[in-house]
Design a protein around this motif. Sequence first.
Motif, mmCIF file in Angstrom:
data_model
loop_
_atom_site.group_PDB
_atom_site.id
_atom_site.type_symbol
_atom_site.label_atom_id
_atom_site.label_comp_id
_atom_site.label_asym_id
_atom_site.label_seq_id
_atom_site.Cartn_x
_atom_site.Cartn_y
_atom_site.Cartn_z
ATOM 1 N N LEU A 32 1.790 -1.278 18.041
ATOM 2 C CA LEU A 32 1.661 -0.564 19.314
ATOM 3 C C LEU A 32 1.850 0.943 19.124
ATOM 4 C CD1 LEU A 32 3.600 -3.138 21.501
ATOM 5 C CD2 LEU A 32 1.167 -2.598 21.718
ATOM 6 N N THR A 33 2.806 1.325 18.289
ATOM 7 C CA THR A 33 3.030 2.754 18.022
ATOM 8 C C THR A 33 1.816 3.369 17.342
ATOM 9 O OG1 THR A 33 5.418 2.455 17.861
ATOM 10 C CG2 THR A 33 4.510 4.414 16.822
ATOM 11 N N ILE A 38 -3.243 7.034 18.086
ATOM 12 C CA ILE A 38 -4.665 7.226 17.771
ATOM 13 C C ILE A 38 -5.488 7.327 19.051
ATOM 14 C CG2 ILE A 38 -6.679 6.195 16.653
ATOM 15 C CD1 ILE A 38 -4.612 4.728 14.815
ATOM 16 N N PRO A 39 -6.167 8.454 19.248
ATOM 17 C CA PRO A 39 -7.002 8.626 20.444
ATOM 18 C C PRO A 39 -8.284 7.785 20.342
ATOM 19 C CG PRO A 39 -6.415 10.750 19.443
ATOM 20 C CD PRO A 39 -6.130 9.681 18.434
ATOM 21 N N ILE A 95 -14.755 2.762 13.057
ATOM 22 C CA ILE A 95 -13.632 3.254 12.227
ATOM 23 C C ILE A 95 -12.300 3.177 12.976
ATOM 24 C CG2 ILE A 95 -12.967 4.899 10.415
ATOM 25 C CD1 ILE A 95 -15.529 6.396 10.771
ATOM 26 N N TYR A 96 -12.300 2.719 14.216
ATOM 27 C CA TYR A 96 -11.045 2.675 14.985
ATOM 28 C C TYR A 96 -10.047 1.689 14.380
ATOM 29 C CZ TYR A 96 -7.816 1.934 18.885
ATOM 30 O OH TYR A 96 -6.680 1.804 19.653
ATOM 31 N N ILE A 125 -13.296 12.341 11.388
ATOM 32 C CA ILE A 125 -12.474 13.501 11.757
ATOM 33 C C ILE A 125 -11.060 13.462 11.185
ATOM 34 C CG2 ILE A 125 -13.748 14.088 13.853
ATOM 35 C CD1 ILE A 125 -11.594 12.538 15.418
ATOM 36 N N PHE A 126 -10.607 12.266 10.792
ATOM 37 C CA PHE A 126 -9.240 12.159 10.274
ATOM 38 C C PHE A 126 -9.202 11.996 8.749
ATOM 39 C CE2 PHE A 126 -8.386 10.320 14.666
ATOM 40 C CZ PHE A 126 -7.761 11.480 15.127
ATOM 41 N N LYS A 127 -10.265 12.452 8.072
ATOM 42 C CA LYS A 127 -10.352 12.252 6.617
ATOM 43 C C LYS A 127 -9.154 12.847 5.884
ATOM 44 C CE LYS A 127 -14.427 11.604 4.968
ATOM 45 N NZ LYS A 127 -15.815 11.740 4.545
ATOM 46 N N ASP A 128 -8.729 14.028 6.304
ATOM 47 C CA ASP A 128 -7.586 14.676 5.637
ATOM 48 C C ASP A 128 -6.269 13.993 5.985
ATOM 49 O OD1 ASP A 128 -9.273 16.497 4.462
ATOM 50 O OD2 ASP A 128 -9.016 18.009 6.027
#
Length: 218
Positions: A32-33, A38-39, A95-96, A125-128
Motif C-alpha cells: 500500500l505504501t 507512485i502517481p 510499466i505501473y 520517466i522514473f529510469k533514474d
Amino acid sequence: MSILQDTYRHKGLRKKLLELLRTKGITDEAVLTAMNNIPRHFFMDSALDNIAYEDRAFPIDADQTISQPYTVAYQTQLLQLKPNDKVLEIGTGSIYQATVLAELGTKVFTIERQKKLFDKTKQYIFKDKYPNLKFFYGDGFEGLPTFAPFDKVLITAAAPIIPPKLIAQLKTGGMMVIPLGEGETQQMLRLTKKADGSYSEELFENFSFVPMLKGKNA
C-alpha cells in the motif's frame, strides 16, 4: 509531452483509493505504501487524469490495459516480496505494476512482447529513480534464462497453461503468481517450487486479464 505533476488533489485521490483497497482485503502495508508513492496518472493518457484513481482498468496502446489497482495490489501481496528479491514480470504494459515492484526494493526484470509498448519504456520517466528495473522485448513464455533463477515470477496476463520454462527459471522455494484460464475470467494461482522441480498450488480469487500470447509482436 506536458510536464507531469503530482498535485495535492492526486495525492488525496490516491489516499482514498488505498482506503478502498484496505476494505477489499489488501493488508500488506508495504504494498500500500509503494502504491501511495507512485502517481498512477503518470502511466495513463492525460485525458484520463480525473478518473485515474478509480479502482478499474483502463485501455492503453496495443489493445492492452493498465490493471485495476486492486488487481495490482492483490498480485503483489501474493508474491510476499522481500527487498532484493529477483522478480521476473511477464507483461510490462504500462510499466505501473513493474514500478510498484521496483518501489518495494526488488530487482525487476520485465518482458513485453508488444514492440509499441516496449519502445515506450525508453522514455520511462522514473529510469533514474529505479535502476533496479530492467526492460526486455521478448516472448514471455520463454522468460529470461540468461538471468535465471528468479525468486518470484509475476504473470500479468491470462495464461492458457502454466509455462514450464518459467517454472524452470524459478528458484527452489520461489513463487509464481499467475492468472490461469482462457475464458472471460481466470483463477489466480500461487505456485511454490519444490526441490524436485515440481510445485504446490494455492487457489485464490477470479480475475479478468487480457490473454498471454506467444511470440513477439512487431
